[in-house]
Scaffold this active site. Structure first.
Site, mmCIF file in Angstrom:
data_model
loop_
_atom_site.group_PDB
_atom_site.id
_atom_site.type_symbol
_atom_site.label_atom_id
_atom_site.label_comp_id
_atom_site.label_asym_id
_atom_site.label_seq_id
_atom_site.Cartn_x
_atom_site.Cartn_y
_atom_site.Cartn_z
ATOM 1 N N GLY A 1 0.856 -1.184 0.000
ATOM 2 C CA GLY A 1 0.000 0.000 0.000
ATOM 3 C C GLY A 1 0.889 1.228 0.000
ATOM 4 O O GLY A 1 1.596 1.476 0.980
ATOM 5 N N MET A 2 0.898 1.980 -1.087
ATOM 6 C CA MET A 2 1.813 3.119 -1.239
ATOM 7 C C MET A 2 1.033 4.428 -1.216
ATOM 8 O O MET A 2 0.078 4.600 -1.968
ATOM 9 C CB MET A 2 2.612 2.988 -2.535
ATOM 10 C CG MET A 2 3.487 1.738 -2.555
ATOM 11 S SD MET A 2 4.489 1.583 -4.052
ATOM 12 C CE MET A 2 5.739 2.837 -3.749
ATOM 13 N N SER A 3 1.453 5.329 -0.349
ATOM 14 C CA SER A 3 0.742 6.598 -0.163
ATOM 15 C C SER A 3 1.472 7.779 -0.786
ATOM 16 O O SER A 3 0.924 8.873 -0.882
ATOM 17 C CB SER A 3 0.574 6.869 1.333
ATOM 18 O OG SER A 3 1.850 7.057 1.935
ATOM 19 N N GLY A 4 2.728 7.556 -1.173
ATOM 20 C CA GLY A 4 3.569 8.676 -1.588
ATOM 21 C C GLY A 4 4.411 9.202 -0.445
ATOM 22 O O GLY A 4 5.175 10.143 -0.608
ATOM 23 N N CYS B 1 -11.111 2.848 8.736
ATOM 24 C CA CYS B 1 -10.450 2.723 7.442
ATOM 25 C C CYS B 1 -9.555 1.486 7.394
ATOM 26 O O CYS B 1 -9.539 0.756 6.399
ATOM 27 C CB CYS B 1 -9.635 3.979 7.149
ATOM 28 S SG CYS B 1 -8.865 3.982 5.520
ATOM 29 N N GLY C 1 3.369 0.615 5.436
ATOM 30 C CA GLY C 1 4.385 1.297 6.232
ATOM 31 C C GLY C 1 3.958 1.559 7.661
ATOM 32 O O GLY C 1 4.515 2.438 8.321
ATOM 33 N N CYS D 1 -6.671 11.965 6.566
ATOM 34 C CA CYS D 1 -6.358 12.368 5.189
ATOM 35 C C CYS D 1 -7.365 13.332 4.577
ATOM 36 O O CYS D 1 -7.012 14.124 3.714
ATOM 37 C CB CYS D 1 -6.203 11.134 4.307
ATOM 38 S SG CYS D 1 -7.685 10.095 4.184
#
EC number: 2.8.1.13
Length: 345
Positions: free
Chosen positions: A9-12, A96, A120, A191
């Site tokens: 899971g990549m959020s930036g 979430c 992460g 978020c």
């Protein structure tokens, strides 16, 4: 023989970007997933995807954009707004994690041939339980405690033994793609909340309606700016005539737009009832430590599970416990279950 496929899971952000690097370095086949959870128009997604694109090029991996905005709106955003309008204090990150990240995103990962889903998060898992991370200042086990126990065997947290500052330093040296990420400001805690939670709630209701402040006997002692502006334990933003010492919000009454205030001792809680349990053990009676909000010190307690509710007796009082928050049960560093706070006394 190559290792199994892991989706990250990549959020930036730096945590998930370093997670992807670590797993690839260990020999896993890595692919990324970016969750589009809302339709912000301030360049939020474009910025994040720019960072992810750079990292994906450096690692030579592909990534997917998974649009879960509708599901997120129904199951997290609406719950967040409704909670404040009904006088409870929500925890959207917990919702979430269960419904979106380790619900729908995990389903997507499995459908695309992944053996594991990594994030992460700063927490540990052995496939059966969650545990606190080594970096206690960043530990996120509290937020994971409602995740369905069947999901744990698919979850990986490569950052569990690292300190956040070390991940940032490591990322800054790794590549220019990572260095750029370390130089941007940390993402906000929730978020979809850009400034304060009331800005979100105001989009759905007129919360700026003056109301009465009551003492514990029901006597009007002042004015407030609208009940949804307050949470249990808040001590500012209202008037109390003739008060010589601080007063705190002890109760919210949405029906008549009043709030009740009292001195600190009025916030004392010795018993808590929780519902919507998510237990990782089968015991119905046990001693443990409980955290009644994130970043709070855990408190020793006795717990009895009866009729699908948790009856929690604290061994020492806790002040300012809000309905709608989460009670998370720990045995040392191990999470053994959690329940949503329904009532206190």
């Amino acid at each position: 023989m190559s290792k199994k496929k892991v989706m990250v899971g990549m959020s930036g952000g730096i945590d998930s970007s370093v997670t992807a690097y670590m797993l690839q370095n260990e020999g896993y086949e890595v692919e990324g997933i970016y969750l589009k959870l809302h339709n912000r128009t301030d360049g939020y997604h474009e910025k994040n995807l720019g960072y992810i694109e750079d990292v994906a090029k450096f690692l030579n991996i592909k990534y997917y954009i998974l649009d879960l905005a509708d599901k997120f709106s129904k199951e997290v955003y609406d719950y967040f707004v409704d909670s404040y309008l009904t006088g409870t204090t929500p925890n959207p990150c917990v919702k979430c994690n269960r419904q979106i990240k380790f619900g729908a995103m995990l389903d997507f990962a499995k459908q695309h041939g992944a053996s594991y889903l990594a994030t992460g998060h700063y927490a540990k898992t052995d496939g059966k339980f969650f545990y606190e991370a080594d970096d206690k200042t960043k530990d996120q086990s509290y937020f994971l405690s409602q995740v369905d126990k069947d999901a744990l065997k698919y979850m990986m947290f490569p950052l569990s033994t690292y300190k956040k500052e070390d991940i940032v330093k490591f990322g800054a040296k790794l590549d220019v793609a990572y260095k750029k990420i370390t130089e941007k400001s940390e993402s906000q805690e929730i978020c979809f909340v850009e400034t304060v939670y009331t800005d979100v709630v105001k989009k759905h209701a007129n919360i700026d309606q003056e109301g009465d402040v009551l003492d514990e006997n029901g006597k009007v002692v002042g004015k407030h700016k609208g009940f949804a502006h307050y949470t249990i334990g808040k001590r500012r933003g209202f008037t109390v005539k003739g008060a010589q010492e601080p007063h705190f919000v002890t109760k919210l009454n949405p029906k008549d737009n009043t709030i009740v205030v009292g001195k600190k001792e009025a916030l004392e809680v010795n018993e808590v009832v929780g519902n919507n349990l998510n237990m990782f053990i089968d015991d119905t009676k046990f001693s443990c430590n409980v955290k009644l909000r994130y970043r709070s010190v855990s408190t020793p307690c006795e717990v009895q599970i009866k009729d699908e509710k948790a009856y929690i007796t604290l061994k020492e009082p806790v002040y300012g416990v809000a309905k709608g928050q989460l009670a998370v049960f720990y045995h040392e560093e191990k999470v053994i279950g959690s329940a949503w706070i329904e009532s206190t006394k």
